[in-house]
Design a protein around this motif. Structure first.
Motif: not given
Length: 233
Positions: A167-179
């Motif tokens: 779950g954390l891995f997916r969240e980090f990917l999202t944060f990096m993609a957003e900014d």
């Protein structure tokens, strides 16, 4: 020297070594939670204490190795007794690796102090670390009590840690993609999450050692890993 006297001397020596294992385990449990707390509060002083404290964990492992080698040389244990003595070495080795991962988290914390915060990540990592610390406490209790059922429960709970990591891995990917400005912080946080996930694997190895020690048999099947992040990359 009578067999009874030899047996009692072996038991005394083994109890001394197992007491050292529990002391080492206590230091490792504290290191896990201190590293997680230092990350969440960005406490550089506490992070440094974790890094320095790893020396005591390493010293205990060395002492346990020396005392175990001495026990084997002097008492020449066989069969079940030998399996018990060798389990000490494996448990201490896994504890030492968990301590190393705690130190690694503390090192990354000092880097993250001046980086931008990723919303909710530090608290989530602390919860993940807390679960691993509870697993470790139960694994060590199972080891001392020779409780295969409790050890089996610890093995099953590692699946939850893997899911938290996913779950954390997916969240980090999202944060990096957003900014893109989040990339550096997220990379460090991902390595921390991976360190905690690997801690869970070493706790599981201790629990599996307990099952083998009690039953004389290793788990019949390889433990399925719930870490599916390689499928995401």
């Amino acid at each position: 020297m009578s067999e009874q006297h030899i047996a009692s001397a072996f038991d005394r020596d083994l109890e001394t070594i197992q007491a050292q294992i529990m002391k080492m385990g206590g230091l490792v449990e504290a290191a896990i939670m201190s590293a997680a707390r230092a990350l969440e509060t960005r406490d550089q002083e506490l992070a440094q204490e974790v890094r320095q404290g790893d020396k005591a964990i390493d010293a205990l492992e060395e002492l346990i190795n020396e005392e175990t080698a001495r026990l084997i040389a002097l008492r020449a244990p066989t069969a079940g007794d030998l399996r018990l003595v060798l389990s000490v070495l494996k448990v201490s080795a896994n504890l030492e690796r968990i301590g190393d991962y705690s130190k690694n988290i503390a090192k990354r914390t000092t880097v993250l102090v001046n980086a931008g915060e990723i919303n909710g990540s530090a608290a989530a990592l602390r919860r993940m670390a807390r679960e691993v610390e509870r697993m470790l406490r139960d694994a060590l209790d199972a080891y001392i009590q020779r409780d295969a059922e409790l050890a089996a429960d610890v093995i099953e709970r590692d699946h939850e840690v893997d899911q938290m990591y996913n779950g954390l891995f997916r969240e980090f990917l999202t944060f990096m993609a957003e900014d893109p400005r989040n990339i550096s912080s997220c990379m460090h946080l991902h390595f921390i999450a991976k360190n905690i996930e690997r801690m869970g694997d070493h706790v599981t190895a201790i629990a599996e050692q307990v099952v083998y020690l009690v039953t004389g048999e290793r788990p019949s099947e390889a433990r399925p890993k719930a870490d599916n992040t390689s499928q995401t990359i």
